[in-house]
Design a protein around this motif. Structure first.
Motif: not given
Length: 391
Positions: A60, A375, A383
């Motif tokens: 991320g 997330h 990601d």
């Protein structure tokens, strides 16, 4: 009365046309060959239905993020680069990546200069091992891959030339900065070039075999073949689809691959370690396994999870039960990339799309799923969930 009949006829005609058009746009997966297929849609679970252990790892914006049931929110466990292309160790305890600079020429060739190999702990983001490494490669001559041989050694190569010799492949221990020779008759680190590098090489977990998609200059053609890594022997040529995804069993005894029957007929087939065809698991037809992250075996080899895709239409997660010989459609639509839990009883995946997305876990024993975290997905290309460590 006549007008009413005409209206009914028009509606029926419209519906039939719509059904025909839909069939052309979204082909159904017709299982003409392979194991039986059942649809068992997973149900949504509440938080007290079941628990999960360990830490889910996802790339991320902040680096490598961890999702753990004991944490109120996910946290960054390793400050890796924003555009990761490294690899997790088999126990998911370490993440190895390359520190590089890329020099672009007017011809759009990429000169990759490797300055160091960094190994990050996924338990504590303050622990980083760095090994200075003088190396370079030119993209037009082949992307250079890197593999963990075990939890302590990385397979890479030491060379200052654009073209690398096989005797320059080494086993590196990044924790004490020692190397030893790796004997190989196959360039197991050749990852092709450009954006197709994920589909070039699929070595077995014990690194004695590799399914290699490469170009034969003498015959002017690309083909898949299975090689013995140490001797270089071509064991067999494989009839696989272009950009085929291959998954080895953990014990390196067998592998699953996208077998090409014709241009519009692809199947998931099971092969032994010498490349002999064993059986067809699933008839993909026009569908494909679009990314290597979209097919994965459970740690005990009991289940194979895969997501077939047709063009850009998202499809559902399927589970192959190797013991019962059945394929089950879960009706769940995951983003690209899903990961098994260390004990092989659960699968984690992200909600498709960009933005703040749910992190889901699918529990096989209860055949149910629920969100366990959130997330931030800025782009699904970078990601994604990549691992699940035990603690």
């Amino acid at each position: 009365m006549l007008i009413a009949r005409l209206r009914v006829f028009t509606v029926i005609r419209y519906v039939l046309i719509l059904m025909v058009v839909t069939c052309f746009l979204l082909p159904a997966i017709a299982q003409e060959d392979g194991w039986s297929v059942d649809e068992q849609c997973a149900s949504r679970a509440s938080a007290d239905n079941w628990s999960y252990n360990g830490t889910i790892l996802a790339t991320g914006y902040g680096g490598l993020h961890g999702i753990n049931a004991a944490w109120e929110t996910p946290r960054v466990v390793a400050r890796i680069g924003r555009y990761p292309d490294g690899r997790l160790s088999p126990d998911n305890r370490w993440y190895a990546g390359l520190e590089r600079q890329v020099i672009y020429a007017e011809s759009f060739n990429h000169l990759h200069v490797i300055e160091a190999i960094h190994v990050y702990s996924t338990l504590d983001n303050t622990i980083v091992y760095s090994v200075p490494w003088e190396n370079s490669w030119l993209q037009m001559w082949g992307y250079r891959a890197m593999y963990w041989l075990n939890n302590e050694h990385i397979l890479y190569e030491y060379s200052e030339d654009y073209v690398h010799d096989l005797d320059e492949l080494v086993m590196l221990n990044p924790f004490d900065n020692t190397t030893s020779q790796w004997n190989s008759a196959i360039d197991i680190l050749d990852g092709g070039s450009g954006f197709q590098r994920e589909y070039i090489q699929f070595p077995s977990p014990d690194f004695t075999r590799t399914v290699y998609y490469h170009y034969d200059t003498d015959e002017s053609r690309h083909y898949h073949a299975l090689y013995d890594v140490s001797s270089g022997e071509l064991l067999t040529e494989l009839q696989l689809s272009n950009d085929a995804v291959v998954v080895w069993f953990p014990d390196s005894s067998t592998f699953v691959a996208e077998s090409s029957v014709s241009n519009d007929d692809t199947r998931l087939a099971l092969y032994d370690r010498d490349g002999n065809f064993m059986t067809t698991l699933f008839d993909l037809g026009l569908f494909r396994i679009r990314h290597p992250q979209n097919m994965s075996l459970s740690p005990d080899s009991r289940y194979l999870a895969f997501k077939p895709d047709y063009q850009w239409e998202r499809q559902t997660l399927h589970i192959v039960d190797m013991e019962s010989g059945t394929v089950i459609d879960t009706c769940l639509i995951p983003a690209d990339s899903f990961v098994w839990s260390p004990n092989g009883t659960q699968i984690t995946f992200l909600e498709p799309g960009n933005g703040t997305q749910n992190v889901y876990i699918f529990d096989l024993s209860s055949w149910s799923y629920r969100a366990v975290g959130r997330h931030i997905v800025q782009t699904s290309f970078w990601d994604m969930v990549i691992g699940w460590r035990e603690n």
